[in-house]
Enzyme design. Structure first.
Site, short mmCIF file in Angstrom:
data_model
loop_
_atom_site.label_atom_id
_atom_site.label_comp_id
_atom_site.label_asym_id
_atom_site.label_seq_id
_atom_site.Cartn_x
_atom_site.Cartn_y
_atom_site.Cartn_z
N HIS A 133 0.85 -1.20 0.00
CA HIS A 133 0.00 0.00 0.00
C HIS A 133 0.88 1.25 0.00
O HIS A 133 2.07 1.19 0.28
CB HIS A 133 -0.91 0.03 1.23
CG HIS A 133 -2.14 -0.84 1.09
ND1 HIS A 133 -2.14 -2.17 1.42
CD2 HIS A 133 -3.38 -0.56 0.62
CE1 HIS A 133 -3.34 -2.67 1.17
NE2 HIS A 133 -4.11 -1.72 0.68
N LYS A 137 -0.67 4.96 4.52
CA LYS A 137 -1.57 4.02 5.19
C LYS A 137 -1.14 3.83 6.64
O LYS A 137 0.01 3.55 6.92
CB LYS A 137 -1.60 2.67 4.45
CG LYS A 137 -2.62 1.73 5.04
CD LYS A 137 -2.95 0.58 4.11
CE LYS A 137 -3.93 -0.39 4.74
NZ LYS A 137 -5.23 0.21 5.07
N1 LIG Z 1 -12.69 -0.55 2.88
C1 LIG Z 1 -12.07 -0.10 1.77
O1 LIG Z 1 -12.38 -0.49 0.63
C2 LIG Z 1 -10.99 0.94 1.92
C3 LIG Z 1 -10.33 1.47 0.80
C4 LIG Z 1 -9.39 2.48 0.98
C5 LIG Z 1 -9.12 2.94 2.26
N2 LIG Z 1 -9.76 2.39 3.34
C6 LIG Z 1 -9.58 2.87 4.71
O2 LIG Z 1 -10.33 4.07 4.83
C7 LIG Z 1 -9.72 4.93 5.79
C8 LIG Z 1 -9.51 6.32 5.16
O3 LIG Z 1 -8.64 6.21 4.06
P1 LIG Z 1 -8.20 7.52 3.23
O4 LIG Z 1 -7.22 7.02 2.25
O5 LIG Z 1 -9.39 8.28 2.77
O6 LIG Z 1 -7.47 8.37 4.40
P2 LIG Z 1 -7.14 9.93 4.43
O7 LIG Z 1 -6.88 10.46 3.05
O8 LIG Z 1 -6.10 10.10 5.48
O9 LIG Z 1 -8.51 10.61 4.93
C9 LIG Z 1 -9.00 10.44 6.23
C10 LIG Z 1 -10.04 11.53 6.47
O10 LIG Z 1 -10.64 11.32 7.75
C11 LIG Z 1 -10.71 12.55 8.43
N3 LIG Z 1 -10.80 12.33 9.85
C12 LIG Z 1 -9.84 11.99 10.74
N4 LIG Z 1 -10.38 11.88 11.97
C13 LIG Z 1 -11.70 12.17 11.85
C14 LIG Z 1 -12.79 12.23 12.75
N5 LIG Z 1 -12.63 11.99 14.05
N6 LIG Z 1 -14.01 12.55 12.27
C15 LIG Z 1 -14.21 12.81 10.96
N7 LIG Z 1 -13.20 12.78 10.06
C16 LIG Z 1 -11.98 12.46 10.50
C17 LIG Z 1 -9.45 13.29 8.00
O11 LIG Z 1 -9.60 14.67 8.27
P3 LIG Z 1 -8.32 15.65 8.31
O12 LIG Z 1 -7.83 15.71 6.90
O13 LIG Z 1 -8.92 16.91 8.81
O14 LIG Z 1 -7.35 14.99 9.25
C18 LIG Z 1 -9.48 12.96 6.50
O15 LIG Z 1 -10.41 13.80 5.84
C19 LIG Z 1 -8.46 4.20 6.24
O16 LIG Z 1 -8.75 3.46 7.41
C20 LIG Z 1 -8.16 3.25 5.09
O17 LIG Z 1 -7.43 2.10 5.50
C21 LIG Z 1 -10.68 1.41 3.18
#
Ligand SMILES: NC(=O)c1ccc[n+]([C@@H]2O[C@H](COP(=O)([O-])OP(=O)(O)OC[C@H]3O[C@@H](n4cnc5c(N)ncnc54)[C@H](OP(=O)(O)O)[C@@H]3O)[C@@H](O)[C@H]2O)c1
Length: 243
Positions: A133, A137
């Site tokens: 990844h 991550k």
């Molecule tokens: N299930 C699936 O198919 C799949 C696929 C891809 C990723 N994921 C998972 O999804 C998650 C997010 O991935 P990403 O790539 O989008 O991460 P990312 O780009 O880091 O985005 C995370 C977002 O969550 C926000 N956040 C953090 N704490 C929060 C809270 N308490 N309340 C509301 N928002 C909050 C962050 O805000 P700030 O920017 O203000 O910090 C940011 O907007 C990870 O756990 C990843 O492993 C899952």
């Protein structure tokens, strides 16, 4: 549908694009500085939660408390699953969680289960999982790799648990299934399951080319969850039945 995005990072933005293309309205975008309370004052058909492992559970519990069906993509909160399940049951709520929303990965999961059944009698093979990844991550191994591992363990007579670390050499007999995690720039998600013996190797591999597959799956899951009660997975959405 009126969709609230909880988490507006890489996945939240990719989901917004697909949801709008499919005719849905994004009524809220909440990041780490936003307040969930704003959701209580408006009509939300489904919330889609992609934040971070230490924030997911309180976001899910909030949605369940307020009667908002929630699709959860954040990984690495599974140890809290019993608490979330109890809340869904008590409140007659709706939640859909998938460690990976991509249609291709969910087909890969099914192939992995079938391969594990076929390989179980062939103890001369050693199985390993590799996941790669992007550098941002937070969790390792990936939630997808853990799902793959649990499906192998559920179909194996000799393997009892997974471990994060070096891959197991074919000559070493162990009851541990090794998951190796690599972090490299700009890799949306690659998973490989390999069975190696002295004479050959069988390998299955899924490589995401972008986040679009996860985002599309999450929106399809939200469309599925709208109006339902209970706990669901992508197997329910895609009607993949486990044997
Ligand atoms: N299930 C699936 O198919 C799949 C696929 C891809 C990723 N994921 C998972 O999804 C998650 C997010 O991935 P990403 O790539 O989008 O991460 P990312 O780009 O880091 O985005 C995370 C977002 O969550 C926000 N956040 C953090 N704490 C929060 C809270 N308490 N309340 C509301 N928002 C909050 C962050 O805000 P700030 O920017 O203000 O910090 C940011 O907007 C990870 O756990 C990843 O492993 C899952």
């Amino acid at each position: 549908m009126k969709i609230a995005l909880i988490g507006y990072g890489k996945m939240g933005k990719a989901i917004e694009e697909i949801a709008v293309q499919r005719g849905h309205e994004i009524v809220a975008k909440i990041d780490a500085t936003g307040s969930l309370e704003s959701l209580a004052d408006q009509q939300v058909d489904v919330a889609i939660e992609f934040t971070r492992p230490d924030a997911a559970v309180q976001n899910i519990l909030f949605c369940i408390e307020k009667g908002i069906p929630v699709v959860v993509g954040t990984t690495a909160w599974n140890h809290e699953f019993p608490r979330v399940k109890a809340a869904v049951e008590t409140k007659n709520g709706a939640m859909l969680y998938a460690s990976n929303f991509s249609v291709g990965v969910n087909i890969f999961f099914e192939i992995n289960r079938r391969l594990a059944q076929l390989m179980n009698p062939h103890t001369e093979y050693t199985v390993n999982i590799e996941e790669i990844h992007h550098l941002q991550k937070l969790d390792a191994p990936s939630g997808t790799a853990v799902s793959i591992a649990n499906d192998i363990l559920g179909n194996s007579s000799s393997l009892k648990q997974w471990k994060l670390g070096e891959e197991s050499a074919p000559e070493v007999q162990s009851d541990e299934l090794a998951i190796t995690s690599f972090r490299q720039p700009d890799v949306p998600g690659t998973h490989v399951v390999s069975y190696r013996s002295e004479v050959d190797t069988i390998e299955i591999r899924h490589e995401a080319h972008s986040r679009k597959g996860f985002a599309l799956g999450a929106v399809i899951a939200a469309e599925f969850l709208n109006g339902k009660k209970g706990i669901f997975t992508m197997s329910d959405v895609l009607k993949i039945t486990h044997k």
